[in-house]
Scaffold this active site. Structure first.
Site, PDB file in Angstrom:
ATOM      1  CG  ASP A 275      -6.853   4.296  -1.928  1.00 42.86           C
ATOM      2  OD1 ASP A 275      -5.746   3.902  -2.351  1.00 42.86           O
ATOM      3  OD2 ASP A 275      -7.822   3.539  -1.750  1.00 42.86           O
TER       4      ASP A 275
ATOM      5  CB  THR B  24      -0.921   0.027   1.237  1.00 39.27           C
ATOM      6  OG1 THR B  24      -1.751  -1.129   1.231  1.00 39.27           O
ATOM      7  CG2 THR B  24      -1.808   1.262   1.231  1.00 39.27           C
TER       8      THR B  24
END
Length: 205
Positions: A91, A32
């Site tokens: 994100d 991530t």
């Protein structure tokens, strides 16, 4: 709009990569983090320089980490609230970097205050869209509605930016920014209205 394709990409592309990384001892959170750093660095390096096609290719390679890390977490049984929080938070940073890179280009070589402003509108409204859903869910409501989900926004801007760089047509970015500015604003309004209806129903009941 893109949800039907998610299963295909997860099974065909993400799953084999996820299994390989797990065998190598890589954690989902590390994937991530690397994915977000890659997206952000590429957007903030290539886009302000007007290297849109190359930038989109590099960003796209790192964007797929968003599928890989989730599959890794499920495959290894290491899903956690922190992992979900980290993924969602990063994100937002990656998305902001994409529109910030475009804003910098319009501020410099693009020399357009109008499209600099539209880039910032897309950045802000995209983040508000995500915040509205998260805040609604924290209050016990549902707000997964709207014409511009995150994946739709990201794919639209990357495809149009990449084609702009490949074909030498900056107007494609301009069209995408107009469309996303409007769609993101409408999505925020839709989520506010749907939560308002739920809140009124809860208060009445």
């Amino acid at each position: 709009m893109l949800e039907p394709f998610r299963a295909f990409w997860t099974k065909v592309i993400a799953a084999p990569i996820a299994r390989l990384l797990l065998r190598l001892g890589v954690s989902p959170d590390a994937v991530t983090l690397v994915g977000t750093l890659g997206v952000s660095a590429a957007a903030l390096w290539f886009f302000p320089r007007g290297e849109f096609f190359v930038g989109v290719l590099v960003i796209t390679a790192f964007v797929f980490s968003d599928l890989v890390d989730g599959h890794m977490a499920r495959e290894s049984g290491r899903t956690s609230s922190f992992g979900a929080f980290l993924d969602s938070t990063l994100d937002r940073l990656g998305d902001a970097a994409v529109f910030s890179g475009l804003a910098l280009w319009f501020a410099w070589d693009g020399d357009s205050r109008l499209y600099l402003g539209l880039s910032l509108v897309c950045l802000v409204m995209g983040n508000v869209t995500s915040y509205a859903r998260a805040r609604a869910e924290a209050l016990g409501f549902e707000a997964k509605v709207g014409i511009a989900e995150r994946a739709d926004r990201l794919v639209a801007i990357l495809v149009m930016t990449g084609l702009s760089g490949l074909l030498g047509w900056p107007v494609l970015i301009e069209i995408a920014l107009w469309a996303l500015a409007v769609a993101s604003t409408v999505t925020v309004a839709q989520r506010i209205l749907v939560v308002r209806r739920q809140a009124q129903a809860a208060a009445a009941g």
